[in-house]
Scaffold this motif. Structure first.
Motif, short mmCIF file in Angstrom:
data_model
loop_
_atom_site.label_atom_id
_atom_site.label_comp_id
_atom_site.label_asym_id
_atom_site.label_seq_id
_atom_site.Cartn_x
_atom_site.Cartn_y
_atom_site.Cartn_z
N MET A 127 -21.33 10.76 -55.67
CA MET A 127 -20.64 12.22 -56.13
C MET A 127 -21.82 13.94 -55.46
O MET A 127 -21.08 14.31 -55.39
CB MET A 127 -20.54 12.41 -57.62
N ARG A 128 -23.11 12.99 -55.78
CA ARG A 128 -24.03 14.21 -55.99
C ARG A 128 -24.04 14.59 -54.05
O ARG A 128 -23.84 16.19 -54.10
CB ARG A 128 -25.30 13.81 -56.05
N ALA A 129 -24.07 13.96 -53.48
CA ALA A 129 -24.09 14.32 -52.02
C ALA A 129 -22.93 15.09 -51.51
O ALA A 129 -22.44 16.09 -50.48
CB ALA A 129 -23.92 12.72 -50.80
N PHE A 130 -21.37 14.24 -52.27
CA PHE A 130 -19.77 14.87 -51.92
C PHE A 130 -20.64 16.65 -52.08
O PHE A 130 -20.08 17.91 -51.61
CB PHE A 130 -19.33 14.20 -52.53
N VAL A 131 -20.19 16.65 -53.52
CA VAL A 131 -20.72 18.31 -53.85
C VAL A 131 -21.69 18.71 -53.20
O VAL A 131 -21.22 20.61 -53.04
CB VAL A 131 -20.99 18.31 -55.67
N GLN A 132 -22.86 18.75 -53.24
CA GLN A 132 -24.27 19.19 -52.60
C GLN A 132 -24.06 19.78 -50.87
O GLN A 132 -23.96 20.83 -50.28
CB GLN A 132 -25.16 18.74 -52.24
N ASP A 133 -22.93 18.93 -49.99
CA ASP A 133 -22.12 19.12 -48.69
C ASP A 133 -20.62 20.20 -48.81
O ASP A 133 -20.20 20.83 -47.87
CB ASP A 133 -22.20 18.22 -47.93
N SER A 134 -20.68 20.60 -50.23
CA SER A 134 -19.35 21.11 -50.39
C SER A 134 -19.57 22.20 -50.67
O SER A 134 -21.06 23.06 -50.81
CB SER A 134 -18.08 21.00 -51.83
N GLU A 135 -18.40 23.45 -50.99
CA GLU A 135 -18.17 24.94 -50.49
C GLU A 135 -18.46 25.28 -52.55
O GLU A 135 -19.25 26.22 -52.88
CB GLU A 135 -17.25 25.63 -50.25
N THR A 136 -18.32 24.15 -53.50
CA THR A 136 -18.95 24.86 -55.03
C THR A 136 -20.03 23.33 -55.04
O THR A 136 -19.39 21.82 -55.78
CB THR A 136 -17.44 24.59 -55.71
N PRO A 137 -21.46 23.47 -55.14
CA PRO A 137 -22.27 22.55 -55.13
C PRO A 137 -22.53 22.74 -56.07
O PRO A 137 -24.28 22.17 -56.36
CB PRO A 137 -23.73 23.30 -53.82
N HIS A 138 -22.86 23.11 -57.72
CA HIS A 138 -22.99 23.44 -58.39
C HIS A 138 -21.81 22.83 -59.48
O HIS A 138 -20.74 22.82 -59.87
CB HIS A 138 -22.62 24.70 -59.13
N LEU A 139 -22.03 21.21 -59.89
CA LEU A 139 -22.18 20.38 -60.86
C LEU A 139 -21.45 20.98 -62.39
O LEU A 139 -22.95 22.07 -62.65
CB LEU A 139 -22.60 18.93 -61.27
N LEU A 140 -20.66 21.44 -62.80
CA LEU A 140 -20.51 21.53 -63.97
C LEU A 140 -19.68 20.96 -65.61
O LEU A 140 -20.88 21.25 -66.41
CB LEU A 140 -19.54 22.80 -64.31
N ARG A 141 -19.09 20.57 -65.60
CA ARG A 141 -18.48 18.96 -66.25
C ARG A 141 -18.19 17.54 -65.78
O ARG A 141 -17.88 17.63 -63.93
CB ARG A 141 -17.01 19.40 -66.44
N ILE A 142 -18.68 16.40 -66.21
CA ILE A 142 -18.43 14.93 -65.80
C ILE A 142 -18.00 14.64 -66.86
O ILE A 142 -18.38 14.44 -68.25
CB ILE A 142 -19.40 14.44 -64.91
#
Length: 349
Positions: A127-142
């Motif tokens: 999840m962290r790798a996917f999010v960091q490589d995306s246009e939306t790199p900031h996790l808000l809610r899980i």
């Protein structure tokens, strides 16, 4: 219970970047025809178990009385979606939904016989790798759903083991910047860890509850690794997205309150939600000062036999004023009878 008609939700999207609604409809297919739908969630055995569209997720938690509305996430921009290395995702470039499901048995070993530590670590690394490589790199809610959440004694309890794996998967992190989160026990004996999330192009602001100790500061009595989450999250959207409420229960400081007293726990949980809303309003005064038609709640109840009593209490407290879904689910402490999460200040009202 259902939210207002979908038409009011459509109109509100003119000013929304992200909104959540509950929609009573026979099948989610019609919802997924809308290019502004980011995700649709179906609950329990009455909802479709799977669909080809990566924006649809089946959650195995069973609703009270068998059926529940579909939960719908919508956004302002047209949505792209796909699958990538075990992650199903959808995004409009400002908000992203993602989900990963990991079979625990694939990560079992002598030091981790059920595989929950390894499954959690794997899921969070991916999840962290996917999010960091995306246009939306900031996790808000899980959201984290795992079977047998309180099985095992002491530090071998599965929730404590999950917390170890989650922290390993997160890697080096700043506790004061953790996302909001829920960890709930499924009741279907499926040892598949289901994790889904919301990320954004801009960081949110974590919110803590003045009545509670920060979860990441919990003392050793709760396990070798404290839980890694914030009590709530304010997206950085100038009032165009709701407050994201983490799983909230009858806890003051770090201690469970009213063990064995169901309705007192419900009252304490709502007191904590009120305190969270008050804390968030110091940063975003536009938020309504109490739960109302702009809120969407999921209420998780541990014991199936308690569901009718909770349903009656919710009807008396909320009536038709606050839309909610009532689900049978295990809570992360054995002395907690229920938990509530949701959103507040959604423009869907």
């Amino acid at each position: 219970m259902a939210a207002p008609p979908l038409s009011s939700f459509d109109a509100a999207l003119d000013r929304a970047r992200f909104a959540v609604d509950y929609v009573d409809i026979d099948h989610p297919r019609v919802l997924l025809e809308d290019a502004h739908v980011l995700a649709v969630f179906g609950f329990g055995s009455a909802a479709p178990a799977n669909m080809q569209d990566p924006r649809y997720l089946h959650v195995a938690l069973q609703p009270y009385q068998g059926t529940a509305p579909f939960e719908v996430w919508r956004c302002h921009g047209p949505v792209r979606s796909g699958r990538d290395g075990g992650v199903a995702w959808a995004s409009d470039g400002q908000s992203t939904f993602g989900v990963i499901e990991v079979a625990e048995a694939e990560h079992a070993c002598s030091s981790d016989p059920t595989g929950i530590v390894g499954a959690a670590a794997h899921a969070y690394v991916r999840m962290r790798a996917f999010v960091q490589d995306s246009e939306t790199p900031h996790l808000l809610r899980i959201w984290n759903y795992l079977d047998g959440i309180t099985q095992g004694e002491g530090d071998i309890e599965r929730y404590r083991q999950f917390c170890i794996g989650r922290a390993r998967g997160l890697g080096d992190f700043e506790p004061t910047r953790l996302p909001a989160a829920t960890a709930i026990g499924r009741c279907d004996d499926a040892r598949v860890l289901q994790i889904y999330w919301l990320s954004a192009g801009a960081p949110g602001t974590p919110v803590e509850n003045p009545r509670q100790m920060e979860a990441w500061r919990y003392p050793r009595e709760y396990g070798p690794q404290p839980p890694s989450f914030a009590r709530a999250m304010l997206p950085s959207t100038q009032g165009r997205a709701p407050l994201l409420l983490s799983g909230t229960a009858s806890v003051v400081g770090h201690a469970t309150q009213h063990a064995g007293r169901l309705l007192e726990q419900l009252d304490e949980t709502f007191a904590n939600l009120d305190a969270l809303i008050g804390a968030a309003r110091t940063r975003e005064p536009h938020l309504p000062d109490a739960l109302n038609a702009s809120s969407r709640l999921k209420v998780y109840v541990r014991d199936r036999d308690d569901l009718p009593m909770v349903a009656a209490a919710l009807q008396q407290r909320l009536g038709t004023r606050v839309p909610y879904i009532l689900l049978h689910a295990a809570i992360c402490r054995r002395d907690l009878a229920l938990e509530i999460d949701g959103v507040h200040g959604s423009v869907a009202a």
